[in-house]
Each structure stands twice: as C-alpha cells, then as structure tokens.
Design an enzyme around this catalytic site. Structure first.
Site, mmCIF file in Angstrom:
data_model
loop_
_atom_site.group_PDB
_atom_site.id
_atom_site.type_symbol
_atom_site.label_atom_id
_atom_site.label_comp_id
_atom_site.label_asym_id
_atom_site.label_seq_id
_atom_site.Cartn_x
_atom_site.Cartn_y
_atom_site.Cartn_z
ATOM 1 N N ASP A 66 -1.917 -5.159 8.375
ATOM 2 C CA ASP A 66 -2.445 -6.502 8.070
ATOM 3 C C ASP A 66 -3.942 -6.681 8.443
ATOM 4 O O ASP A 66 -4.309 -7.498 7.692
ATOM 5 C CB ASP A 66 -1.404 -7.583 8.478
ATOM 6 N N THR A 103 0.854 -1.182 -0.110
ATOM 7 C CA THR A 103 -0.160 0.093 0.117
ATOM 8 C C THR A 103 0.874 1.080 0.001
ATOM 9 O O THR A 103 0.498 2.308 -0.718
ATOM 10 C CB THR A 103 -0.894 0.110 1.190
ATOM 11 N N GLY A 113 5.385 -7.739 6.535
ATOM 12 C CA GLY A 113 7.049 -7.403 5.781
ATOM 13 C C GLY A 113 7.927 -7.294 6.650
ATOM 14 O O GLY A 113 9.199 -6.969 6.132
ATOM 15 N N LYS A 130 0.484 -5.156 12.279
ATOM 16 C CA LYS A 130 1.420 -5.123 11.231
ATOM 17 C C LYS A 130 2.586 -5.942 11.425
ATOM 18 O O LYS A 130 2.914 -6.429 12.454
ATOM 19 C CB LYS A 130 2.000 -3.508 11.329
ATOM 20 N N GLY A 131 3.516 -6.121 10.334
ATOM 21 C CA GLY A 131 4.592 -6.847 10.230
ATOM 22 C C GLY A 131 4.571 -8.072 9.288
ATOM 23 O O GLY A 131 5.508 -8.772 9.411
ATOM 24 N N ASP A 159 1.401 4.589 6.888
ATOM 25 C CA ASP A 159 1.728 3.046 6.732
ATOM 26 C C ASP A 159 0.515 2.181 6.627
ATOM 27 O O ASP A 159 -0.490 2.672 6.753
ATOM 28 C CB ASP A 159 2.434 2.565 7.858
ATOM 29 N N GLU A 219 8.708 0.364 12.020
ATOM 30 C CA GLU A 219 7.336 0.967 11.832
ATOM 31 C C GLU A 219 6.904 1.515 13.118
ATOM 32 O O GLU A 219 6.276 2.483 13.183
ATOM 33 C CB GLU A 219 6.428 -0.007 11.254
#
Length: 216
Positions: free
Chosen positions: A86, A31, A99, A96-97, A83, A105
C-alpha cells in the site's frame, strides 16, 4: 498510462525472478492478480503457498500447485515471496494490509530467502503515514482498542484466520518505533508495517518502464 498497466509490468518482471523447482510465497491483492497469470504462463514446476483464499483460488484455477505452508516450507523456508504493498517509503519501510491478509503476508515474507515487493508508481511515498492496518484478537477487543488509542475498526470481513481488522490512524514520525509499540500491545495479532530489512527488492511499474529499488 494506467496504474493497472504499471502493476502488470511490475508483476511480469517479478515473475521472471522465479526459477523451476522453487518454493514460492504468493501475496494478495490486485498486483498479485497480475503476477499469477505471468507465473502460470512460464510453465515452471513450483510449489506455492498462498496468503489468502482469493489468491489460492486464482492460482489453482490457473493450474498452479498450491499447498499448505507447513507442507511447502521445509525446513520452514521459502525460496522467494512476492507481494504488493500500500505504501513504500524511500527508507524501504513498507505498509501492507489493505486486503486484511497482512498477518499471513508477514509470516510468508519472513520465511522467504528473498521478499520482492511489486507496486505501481502511486504506491511510492515520501514517508509512511496512517492508516496502518491491524489484526486484533476479538477477546478483549474493547480493551485493546483503548490501549491503542488512535485506532478504528474497519467494516470488512475478518482475516483468513478469524482476526478482527482495524487501522491505526494516529500520526507518527518513526515507523520503527510505532512497529515496536504495536507489537508490544496485548491483543494485537499483527500490524502492517514491514521493515526495510525484510525487503530484498521493490519492483515499480512506472509508465511503460520498470524500476528496481533495493533498500539500503
């Protein structure tokens, strides 16, 4: 309507929140890959911090000014961070995470006066559920995994700072309680649970429309 188009719409809406002269935290992932061209096209004078090497490379390729965190954030603050995520729950909790950059982040999100999450509609969930990304120290890794119990290593490269990437896969009902437990576990560098108190706004692409959600 494709999810990629929804990501693009959310990213373009978020790019309009950025003003000339701002210090900006740039997240990671698919994104954010839509956000960077939208920001670059505005031609603003920005000083940016990137949360991953991939984001930094893409931003530099678009002519954006990317600096070290310590060089940009003075006194240790950013104007805005944007940002992806997920999972986003109605409570405002975010996971998140995916990636593997969630430690950076979270550092950037926490340092920002305004943290904006941009997602496609499929990222909205009724409740936060596993997996929850983890970054772990290599030192004592086996002991850390034993303390965590329901955790498994992820077959991916290490984090940008050399941490081992894993996922907590146990069932849980209370993300706040799990976040506290993970934070208190020796050997856990960081987890991917972001509290609602950290999130200023969630911008969701849905079809050809954009929705804006503000955590309670």
């Amino acid at each position: 309507m494709s999810l990629d188009r929804e990501k693009q719409l959310a990213a373009e809406a978020a790019a309009q929140l950025v003003e000339d002269g701002m210090t900006v935290g740039l997240g990671s992932g698919s994104t954010v890959a839509h956000l960077l061209p939208a920001l670059a096209a505005r031609g603003l004078e920005l000083r940016c911090v990137a949360t991953s090497p991939a984001t930094e490379e893409l931003a530099l390729g678009l002519g954006m000014r990317v600096e070290s965190f310590d060089g940009v954030a003075a006194p240790a603050r950013l104007d805005i961070a944007i940002d992806g995520a997920d999972q986003v729950a109605p409570s405002g909790w975010v996971v998140k995470g995916g990636g593997a950059a969630h430690t950076r982040e979270k550092v950037v999100a926490t340092a920002a006066d305004r943290f904006v999450v941009i997602v496609s509609s499929d990222k909205l969930v009724e409740r936060i559920s596993p997996p929850v990304p983890l970054e772990l120290l290599e030192y004592g890794l086996a002991a850390t995994l034993q303390r965590l119990g329901a955790a498994r290593l992820r077959d991916v490269p290490r984090s940008p700072d050399g941490g081992v990437i894993a996922d907590y896969v146990g069932e849980f009902d209370d993300p706040e309680a799990l976040a506290a437990r993970l934070s208190a576990t020796a050997g856990v560098v960081e987890h991917g649970l972001f509290p609602a108190s950290l999130v200023s706004e969630v911008i969701v692409g849905r079809g050809e429309a954009v929705e804006r959600l503000t955590p309670a």
